[in-house]
Design an enzyme around this catalytic site. Sequence first.
Site, PDB file in Angstrom:
ATOM      1  N   GLU A   1       0.853  -1.190   0.000  1.00 57.81           N
ATOM      2  CA  GLU A   1       0.000   0.000   0.000  1.00 57.81           C
ATOM      3  C   GLU A   1       0.884   1.233   0.000  1.00 57.81           C
ATOM      4  OE1 GLU A   1      -0.681   2.404   2.630  1.00 57.81           O
ATOM      5  OE2 GLU A   1       0.843   1.592   3.949  1.00 57.81           O
TER       6      GLU A   1
ATOM      7  N   HIS B   1       4.459   7.474   2.577  1.00 55.03           N
ATOM      8  CA  HIS B   1       5.035   6.184   2.941  1.00 55.03           C
ATOM      9  C   HIS B   1       4.536   5.101   1.995  1.00 55.03           C
ATOM     10  CE1 HIS B   1       1.587   4.856   5.835  1.00 55.03           C
ATOM     11  NE2 HIS B   1       1.561   4.075   4.791  1.00 55.03           N
TER      12      HIS B   1
ATOM     13  N   HIS C   1       6.509   7.696  18.296  1.00 54.88           N
ATOM     14  CA  HIS C   1       5.687   7.732  17.093  1.00 54.88           C
ATOM     15  C   HIS C   1       4.406   8.519  17.314  1.00 54.88           C
ATOM     16  CE1 HIS C   1       2.962   6.447  13.844  1.00 54.88           C
ATOM     17  NE2 HIS C   1       4.077   6.518  13.143  1.00 54.88           N
TER      18      HIS C   1
ATOM     19  N   PHE D   1       1.963  15.523  12.640  1.00 58.42           N
ATOM     20  CA  PHE D   1       1.498  15.457  11.259  1.00 58.42           C
ATOM     21  C   PHE D   1       0.019  15.836  11.162  1.00 58.42           C
ATOM     22  CE2 PHE D   1      -0.620  13.001   7.901  1.00 58.42           C
ATOM     23  CZ  PHE D   1      -0.031  13.606   6.796  1.00 58.42           C
TER      24      PHE D   1
ATOM     25  N   SER E   1       9.197   5.376   4.708  1.00 60.17           N
ATOM     26  CA  SER E   1       8.432   6.552   5.103  1.00 60.17           C
ATOM     27  C   SER E   1       9.285   7.783   4.846  1.00 60.17           C
ATOM     28  CB  SER E   1       8.059   6.445   6.584  1.00 60.17           C
ATOM     29  OG  SER E   1       7.305   7.557   7.002  1.00 60.17           O
TER      30      SER E   1
ATOM     31  N   ARG F   1      -5.473  -0.352   3.787  1.00 68.41           N
ATOM     32  CA  ARG F   1      -5.152   0.031   2.416  1.00 68.41           C
ATOM     33  C   ARG F   1      -4.557  -1.133   1.621  1.00 68.41           C
ATOM     34  NH1 ARG F   1      -3.853   4.770   5.262  1.00 68.41           N
ATOM     35  NH2 ARG F   1      -1.639   4.208   5.429  1.00 68.41           N
TER      36      ARG F   1
END
Length: 349
Positions: free
Chosen positions: A143, A320, A299, A306, A219, A178
Site C-alpha cells: 500500500e 510512505h 511515534h 502530522f 516513510s 489500504r
Amino acid sequence: MESAISEHLKCPRTLTRRVPDTYAPPFPMWVGRSDEKLHQVVMGYFGVQFRGDEQRSDALAAMRHIVASLDLADGALHHDLTHHLDNQGYENLIVAGYWTDPVSQQRWNNSRAVADWWESADRLSDGLGFFREIVAPRAEQFETLYAFQDNLPGVGAVMDGISGDINEHGYWGSMRERFPISQTDWMQPSGELRVIAGDPTAGGRVVVRGHDNIALIRSGQDWADAEADERSLYLDEILPTLEAGMDFLRDNGQAVGCYSNRFVRNIDIDGNFLDLSYNIGHWASLDNLERWSESHPTHLRIFTTFFRVAENLEKLRLYHEVSVFDADAQQYEYINCHPHTGMLRDAIH
C-alpha cells in the site's frame, strides 16, 4: 471519495474494518494507482558499507558502479541514492531500485555483468562491505499513502498514476486496510529469519532466508521546495521527533519486533546531501509495526504533529509505502558487513 484499494483488486471482504462505512477522513490523502497488468513489483536495496574517510572514494565508486548497472538490459525503472551512519559507526550508501516485473529483475540479477561483479573474489578483498536486500510484493501485498499528487517517489514512480481522495486514512489501522489483501487475510508471519549460508560474526558471504509476511516500510520526507515556514516546521518540529523515533528503532528495535531500521538521507551521485530523507524499516510482522506506531511515545508525537499540520502542507512532501512478502519473494545477502547490518542481527544461525 475513492477506496485506497483499486477496483480490480477488490473482493468480498471477510475481515471487518475499524471504522464505519460513514467514516470521513479529516483531510485529503492519495495513493498510487496501477492497472491490472501490474501483478508484482520488486524493491531492491543495494548497499555499500565503509568506515572512515580513507574508504569514501572507493565506496562512492562502488555505488556508481551499481547505479551504472541499473542502465543495463532489464535494469530498474526507477532508483534513488541514500547515505546513513549506523550505530556501529559504519557509513552506508544504498541504491534503491524498483521494477514492475520480477522476471525482468531476475534476468538483470543473473546477467553476467551483474552476477560476475557480485560473485567476484574482489568483493571479499577490497575492504568494503556490500549487501543486497531484494523483496517482491504482489500487487495485493503493498500500500502507499501520499500527502501530494505529483512526482511520486519510491514504488509510486513505477505505478501508472494517482488516485482521487481516498477514504482509508486518518485512523489507527488504516495502513493495514489500504492493503488489498487485508480484505481476507491477517498477514500473520510464519517461519523464522535464519542464516542459511555463512557466519555473520566471521564476515565473508552470508545469506539470510526470510519468512512469510515480513513487513517493510519506507516513510519519506521531502523539504527541497519548502519555503521558510514549512522548512522550519520540518526541521524544528517534525524532524526532532522523527529522529527520536528512528533512533529508538535503530537501537532498541529488537525488543519491539523491528529487524532493521535505517533513517537515510538522499544523496546525489557524488555523495552530496539532498533535502530528502526516508526511513527503511524491516519488521517481523505488520502487527509489530502497528503496535509500535499506535503505542510508542516517539511515534505518537510524530503522528500528532502530522495531524496538526497536514491540511496546510504546500511544499513539504510526506509519504510512505508499506509491503509484506512471501518467504520465497525475498533475498538478503551480505558480504563483509558487520553482524548488526540489516537482517543479520536477528537471524538465527
